[in-house]
Design a protein around this motif. Structure first.
Motif, PDB file in Angstrom:
ATOM      1  N   ALA A  15       6.338  -4.824   4.227  1.00  0.00           N
ATOM      2  CA  ALA A  15       6.050  -3.769   4.851  1.00  0.00           C
ATOM      3  C   ALA A  15       5.024  -3.933   5.868  1.00  0.00           C
ATOM      4  O   ALA A  15       4.244  -4.965   5.741  1.00  0.00           O
ATOM      5  N   SER A  17       1.688  -3.861   7.783  1.00  0.00           N
ATOM      6  CA  SER A  17      -0.052  -3.685   7.122  1.00  0.00           C
ATOM      7  C   SER A  17      -0.886  -3.725   8.430  1.00  0.00           C
ATOM      8  O   SER A  17      -1.980  -3.963   8.268  1.00  0.00           O
ATOM      9  N   TYR A  21      -2.054   4.326   9.671  1.00  0.00           N
ATOM     10  CA  TYR A  21      -0.929   4.955   8.868  1.00  0.00           C
ATOM     11  C   TYR A  21       0.001   3.757   9.115  1.00  0.00           C
ATOM     12  O   TYR A  21       0.519   3.298   9.813  1.00  0.00           O
ATOM     13  N   ASN A  22       0.630   3.677   7.823  1.00  0.00           N
ATOM     14  CA  ASN A  22       1.704   2.805   7.489  1.00  0.00           C
ATOM     15  C   ASN A  22       2.755   3.500   6.858  1.00  0.00           C
ATOM     16  O   ASN A  22       2.326   4.151   5.834  1.00  0.00           O
ATOM     17  N   GLU A  23       4.061   3.191   6.758  1.00  0.00           N
ATOM     18  CA  GLU A  23       5.127   4.055   5.834  1.00  0.00           C
ATOM     19  C   GLU A  23       6.219   2.814   5.627  1.00  0.00           C
ATOM     20  O   GLU A  23       6.331   2.029   6.586  1.00  0.00           O
ATOM     21  N   GLN A  24       6.928   3.081   4.460  1.00  0.00           N
ATOM     22  CA  GLN A  24       7.897   1.920   4.270  1.00  0.00           C
ATOM     23  C   GLN A  24       9.065   2.728   3.693  1.00  0.00           C
ATOM     24  O   GLN A  24       8.815   3.436   3.029  1.00  0.00           O
ATOM     25  N   TYR A  25      10.062   2.503   4.340  1.00  0.00           N
ATOM     26  CA  TYR A  25      11.504   3.305   4.149  1.00  0.00           C
ATOM     27  C   TYR A  25      11.954   2.883   2.504  1.00  0.00           C
ATOM     28  O   TYR A  25      11.968   1.730   2.208  1.00  0.00           O
ATOM     29  N   TRP A  26      12.348   3.765   1.704  1.00  0.00           N
ATOM     30  CA  TRP A  26      12.841   3.379   0.692  1.00  0.00           C
ATOM     31  C   TRP A  26      13.902   4.463   0.056  1.00  0.00           C
ATOM     32  O   TRP A  26      13.722   5.494   0.124  1.00  0.00           O
TER      33      TRP A  26
END
Length: 64
Positions: A15, A17, A21-26
Protein backbone atom coordinates in the motif's frame (compact mmCIF):
# COMPACT_ATOMS: atom_id res chain seq x y z
CA UNK A 1 -7.25 -8.56 8.52
CA UNK A 2 -8.28 -10.95 11.28
CA UNK A 3 -11.43 -12.42 12.77
CA UNK A 4 -12.18 -11.42 16.36
CA UNK A 5 -10.89 -14.86 17.38
CA UNK A 6 -7.51 -13.95 15.86
CA UNK A 7 -7.54 -16.01 12.65
CA UNK A 8 -5.74 -14.29 9.77
CA UNK A 9 -8.10 -14.02 6.81
CA UNK A 10 -6.43 -11.55 4.44
CA UNK A 11 -3.11 -9.79 3.96
CA UNK A 12 -2.88 -6.63 1.84
CA UNK A 13 0.59 -5.56 0.79
CA UNK A 14 2.39 -2.75 -0.98
CA UNK A 15 0.00 0.00 0.00
CA UNK A 16 1.07 3.60 -0.42
CA UNK A 17 3.00 5.03 2.49
CA UNK A 18 3.30 8.63 1.40
CA UNK A 19 2.98 11.32 4.01
CA UNK A 20 -0.58 12.44 4.63
CA UNK A 21 -3.80 10.64 3.76
CA UNK A 22 -3.51 7.17 2.23
CA UNK A 23 -6.06 4.51 1.40
CA UNK A 24 -5.92 0.94 0.14
CA UNK A 25 -8.69 -0.70 -1.89
CA UNK A 26 -9.97 -4.03 -0.57
CA UNK A 27 -12.87 -5.94 -2.06
CA UNK A 28 -14.04 -7.45 1.24
CA UNK A 29 -12.87 -10.95 0.36
CA UNK A 30 -10.67 -13.42 2.21
CA UNK A 31 -7.55 -15.12 0.78
CA UNK A 32 -9.74 -17.77 -0.92
CA UNK A 33 -11.85 -15.13 -2.70
CA UNK A 34 -14.95 -15.56 -0.52
CA UNK A 35 -16.87 -12.49 0.64
CA UNK A 36 -16.62 -11.97 4.37
CA UNK A 37 -19.76 -12.20 6.44
CA UNK A 38 -21.25 -9.16 8.15
CA UNK A 39 -19.52 -8.50 11.42
CA UNK A 40 -16.57 -6.96 13.20
CA UNK A 41 -13.01 -7.70 12.13
CA UNK A 42 -9.61 -6.56 13.34
CA UNK A 43 -6.79 -5.10 11.30
CA UNK A 44 -3.11 -4.48 11.82
CA UNK A 45 -1.12 -1.93 9.85
CA UNK A 46 2.66 -2.24 9.71
CA UNK A 47 4.70 0.65 8.33
CA UNK A 48 8.37 0.03 7.64
CA UNK A 49 10.54 3.11 7.30
CA UNK A 50 14.23 3.71 7.77
CA UNK A 51 14.76 0.31 9.37
CA UNK A 52 11.94 0.78 11.90
CA UNK A 53 8.53 -0.89 12.11
CA UNK A 54 5.46 0.95 13.35
CA UNK A 55 2.34 -1.13 14.08
CA UNK A 56 -1.24 0.05 14.65
CA UNK A 57 -4.34 -2.02 15.36
CA UNK A 58 -8.01 -1.26 14.88
CA UNK A 59 -11.51 -2.59 14.23
CA UNK A 60 -13.61 -2.53 11.10
CA UNK A 61 -17.22 -3.50 10.49
CA UNK A 62 -18.64 -5.09 7.35
CA UNK A 63 -22.32 -4.37 6.77
CA UNK A 64 -24.08 -5.22 3.54
Amino acid sequence: IYTVSGRLIRTLQDASSRRGYNEQYWDGRDEDGNLLANGVYLYKIIVKKEGKNLERYGKLAILR
